[in-house]
Each structure stands twice: as C-alpha cells, then as structure tokens.
Enzyme design. Structure first.
Site, PDB file in Angstrom:
ATOM      1  N   PHE A 153      28.137   2.789  46.100  1.00  0.00           N
ATOM      2  CA  PHE A 153      27.757   4.198  45.996  1.00  0.00           C
ATOM      3  C   PHE A 153      28.164   4.956  47.264  1.00  0.00           C
ATOM      4  O   PHE A 153      28.513   6.134  47.210  1.00  0.00           O
ATOM      5  CB  PHE A 153      26.252   4.331  45.759  1.00  0.00           C
ATOM      6  CG  PHE A 153      25.833   5.737  45.434  1.00  0.00           C
ATOM      7  CD1 PHE A 153      26.341   6.392  44.327  1.00  0.00           C
ATOM      8  CD2 PHE A 153      24.944   6.414  46.251  1.00  0.00           C
ATOM      9  CE1 PHE A 153      25.978   7.704  44.033  1.00  0.00           C
ATOM     10  CE2 PHE A 153      24.564   7.718  45.967  1.00  0.00           C
ATOM     11  CZ  PHE A 153      25.084   8.362  44.847  1.00  0.00           C
ATOM     12  N   TYR A 154      28.132   4.273  48.412  1.00  0.00           N
ATOM     13  CA  TYR A 154      28.626   4.887  49.647  1.00  0.00           C
ATOM     14  C   TYR A 154      30.056   5.362  49.459  1.00  0.00           C
ATOM     15  O   TYR A 154      30.395   6.522  49.756  1.00  0.00           O
ATOM     16  CB  TYR A 154      28.545   3.885  50.797  1.00  0.00           C
ATOM     17  CG  TYR A 154      29.396   4.258  51.985  1.00  0.00           C
ATOM     18  CD1 TYR A 154      29.110   5.381  52.756  1.00  0.00           C
ATOM     19  CD2 TYR A 154      30.503   3.481  52.341  1.00  0.00           C
ATOM     20  CE1 TYR A 154      29.892   5.728  53.843  1.00  0.00           C
ATOM     21  CE2 TYR A 154      31.286   3.817  53.431  1.00  0.00           C
ATOM     22  CZ  TYR A 154      30.982   4.940  54.175  1.00  0.00           C
ATOM     23  OH  TYR A 154      31.767   5.276  55.254  1.00  0.00           O
ATOM     24  N   ALA A 155      30.925   4.478  48.975  1.00  0.00           N
ATOM     25  CA  ALA A 155      32.329   4.840  48.772  1.00  0.00           C
ATOM     26  C   ALA A 155      32.467   5.965  47.754  1.00  0.00           C
ATOM     27  O   ALA A 155      33.311   6.866  47.910  1.00  0.00           O
ATOM     28  CB  ALA A 155      33.120   3.615  48.330  1.00  0.00           C
ATOM     29  N   THR A 157      30.352   8.384  47.164  1.00  0.00           N
ATOM     30  CA  THR A 157      29.997   9.674  47.754  1.00  0.00           C
ATOM     31  C   THR A 157      31.110  10.184  48.666  1.00  0.00           C
ATOM     32  O   THR A 157      31.379  11.388  48.723  1.00  0.00           O
ATOM     33  CB  THR A 157      28.677   9.598  48.550  1.00  0.00           C
ATOM     34  OG1 THR A 157      28.806   8.671  49.637  1.00  0.00           O
ATOM     35  CG2 THR A 157      27.525   9.196  47.656  1.00  0.00           C
ATOM     36  N   LYS A 158      31.781   9.294  49.381  1.00  0.00           N
ATOM     37  CA  LYS A 158      32.866   9.726  50.262  1.00  0.00           C
ATOM     38  C   LYS A 158      34.081  10.202  49.456  1.00  0.00           C
ATOM     39  O   LYS A 158      34.746  11.161  49.833  1.00  0.00           O
ATOM     40  CB  LYS A 158      33.263   8.601  51.220  1.00  0.00           C
ATOM     41  CG  LYS A 158      32.154   8.145  52.145  1.00  0.00           C
ATOM     42  CD  LYS A 158      31.625   9.278  53.021  1.00  0.00           C
ATOM     43  CE  LYS A 158      32.499   9.562  54.207  1.00  0.00           C
ATOM     44  NZ  LYS A 158      31.914  10.576  55.110  1.00  0.00           N
TER      45      LYS A 158
END
Length: 343
Positions: A153-155, A157-158
């Site tokens: 999910f980090y990736a 969002t980026k």
C-alpha cells in the site's frame, strides 16, 4: 543566486541532508515536518538542532494534511523551489497502519499541490520510490517501464502521488519532477531501515533477520550521492509542451505537461549477503543470521537504470559501498549506538 527553498520532511533522513546542503550553498530553507513518532523523534530533533544552528533556516512543525497550513506558508514565503520529501515511509509498516499512508501521502500531497497551484514555485520536486515498479520483472528499471502492479500500500500511495502531480502539472502548468529513490543509506539514517536494524542487532549480539533466505539484492544509494543528484535535477526544469528542443532518448517527459519522473540510484545492485558482510567489516563485528522467508509486500531485487538522470545532469558520484558503510558505522557508533547494560 540564493533562493527560498521549502523542504517538507526536513526532520527526516533525506530531507535533513538536502536542507543541510541547501543551507551550505547559501539558500534560505523553510523546513516543514510534523516530527511523528513513527521512529525515534529524538533523532529527528537532533537533525533539526543541527539545521537550526545555521543561518537561513526556519522551521514549521505541522502535519501536511492540516487544512490551510501549507497554503498559509506558501502565501507567506513564496518558495522558489519546493522539495516534497515528507511522507509516511516503510513498506512493512503499511501492512500495520495503512490509514497513516492515506492521510500523509495522499491527503498531504494533495494539500501541497493545492498550495503550489495557488502560489507556483519555479520547480516542484516530489519524492517517489523504486517500490512503484512492484511486480515488474524487467531489470534494470527504466522510467518508461510499466509501473502498474504495486506490491504494498505504501508503493500504491506513492504511485498515486505521481498521477496526482501529473494532473496538476497539466492543468496548471506546474513544472514538476518526480524522483524515484533506490534504497538510500548513510549517516543520520532511519532506524526502521534494514541496514540500521542490522547494525543495532550486530552490536547487541542478537541475530539479524535475512529475508528470502538471503536471495535478495538492492541498488544501494549513498545519501550524499542522492543529494547531489537532487540538487542538479532541481535545475533541470521540465519544459512545457510546445517549448521543447530535440528529445532525449528514454525521456519520461509527459506529452501534455511539464512533468517527468526520474530514477535516482547507483545502477549497481548488491546482493544482500555481500551488503551484510560489508557492514560487518565496517562495524568490526560478525553477525548472527536468522534466515526467513520473503516479507509480504517486498520484492527480491531492485536495479535502477540511471541513464535518464545522467542525460539530464551529467555523471554523478558513486560512493563505493565499503566507504559509505564505513561513514555510517563511524557515525552510528559515535552518535547513536547505546550499548546495552551489562546484567
């Protein structure tokens, strides 16, 4: 000529190093950071203390997503350059607290884009990550490769911030460069990163977790090399459609906006076990290994194609891994390491 630069995430690892470099070049730097407790806030305060001792540094402690905070700051200082490094970082933590990524990375970046729309800087520089390449198996990663299958999910969002910034660049003519980092390491680093955790455990005599049973590699990038790339890239303002010369091979320049994305990496992937061996030598200690499987959301390898970066700004320094880890180890042992009490 000295300018006013806004650096979000100035209390963070890369933001600190970038702000420090800009101050040494004589610029005025406005640091913006919420100083969260995601990792040791004492370390963040120590970075800010170093920046605060230099002429030209001012600091605003606030969250990106606070309504009106960034707009008020932009209207007051009118920054010529904006470096957006603030974000909720970490692949693994995004499995535990995904909403913090939504607030900081999505809503926070939206607030920044709105402020930049109202008070346009000369160049808007936004941090992305190599994690956006996700399940793309082609190596080395080039900016024009597909980046549609994020593994965390980090990736995700980026990658979303890249699309958001493109829309603003197109709609409002904001010159924007997204930069994708590749496994940055160095002094004053983040305690949640693998090399920092390894150092802590090695010095404490505790085993280090070796993911995917050691079958991993990363394009490790020393922080000083990264900052040099950022500074140079800041001068490579993406031209608007209709104002472009001869195309650059492999350019990611948008056909409809003054927007591009650029890899910043060492272009030399290192096997995980070779990295650990170099860290052991730098610390003067042998590690104990705990071999485990792959973590959810992680990828086995990263490798940057940095040819576009070099086409835009020339050849960059590439600090040898042994040298970079020696600098980190010297800083860590002197400034951060806390020996465990003898029982």
């Amino acid at each position: 000529m000295p300018e006013t630069h806004l650096v979000t995430g100035a209390a963070g690892f890369i933001g600190f190093h970038l702000a420090n470099r800009l101050l040494k070049e004589g610029h005025r730097v406005i640091g913006f950071d919420s100083v969260t407790e995601y990792y040791d806030p004492v370390l963040k305060r120590r970075r800010l203390e170093i920046l605060g001792k230099q002429e030209g540094f001012d600091f605003v402690e606030e969250a990106l997503e606070t309504p009106g905070a960034l707009d008020a700051l932009f209207s007051h200082v009118r920054p010529a350059m904006v470096w957006h490094l603030a974000a909720q970082a970490g692949v693994r933590y995004s499995l535990e607290a995904p909403e913090s990524y939504l607030q900081s990375n999505i809503t926070g970046t939206f607030r920044l884009l709105e402020a930049a729309r109202a008070h346009p800087p000369r160049h808007l520089m936004l941090a992305s990550t190599s994690s956006v390449y996700g399940a793309n198996g082609k190596m080395p990663y080039a900016e024009t490769d597909r980046a549609d299958w994020q593994m965390s999910f980090y990736a995700a969002t980026k990658k979303a911030t890249e699309a958001m910034a493109h829309s603003y660049a197109h709609l409002y003519g904001l010159p924007t460069t997204m930069f994708r980092f590749f496994t940055v390491y160095g002094t004053w680093g983040r305690p949640d990163m693998a090399y920092f955790k390894f150092a802590e455990r090695i010095m404490a005599g505790r085993p280090i977790d070796i993911y995917n049973h050691g079958d991993m590699s990363r394009d490790f990038t020393y922080v000083d090399d990264l900052v040099e790339g950022l500074i140079r890239l800041g001068g490579a303002v993406p031209p608007a459609p209709g104002a472009r010369g001869a195309p650059i091979p492999g350019d990611s320049l948008s056909p409809v906006a003054p927007w591009r994305v650029v890899n910043i990496g060492n272009s030399a992937p290192v096997k995980l076990m070779d990295f650990v061996a170099a860290l052991e030598r730098a610390l003067g200690r042998k590690a104990k290994y705990n071999f485990v499987g792959m973590q959810p959301g992680d990828v086995p390898a990263t490798w940057a194609d940095a040819s576009l970066l070099e086409a835009l700004v020339g050849a960059l320094p590439r600090t040898p891994l042994e040298v970079g880890l020696r600098h980190f180890a010297e800083w860590y042992l002197m400034e951060y390491h806390k020996p465990e009490p003898v029982a």
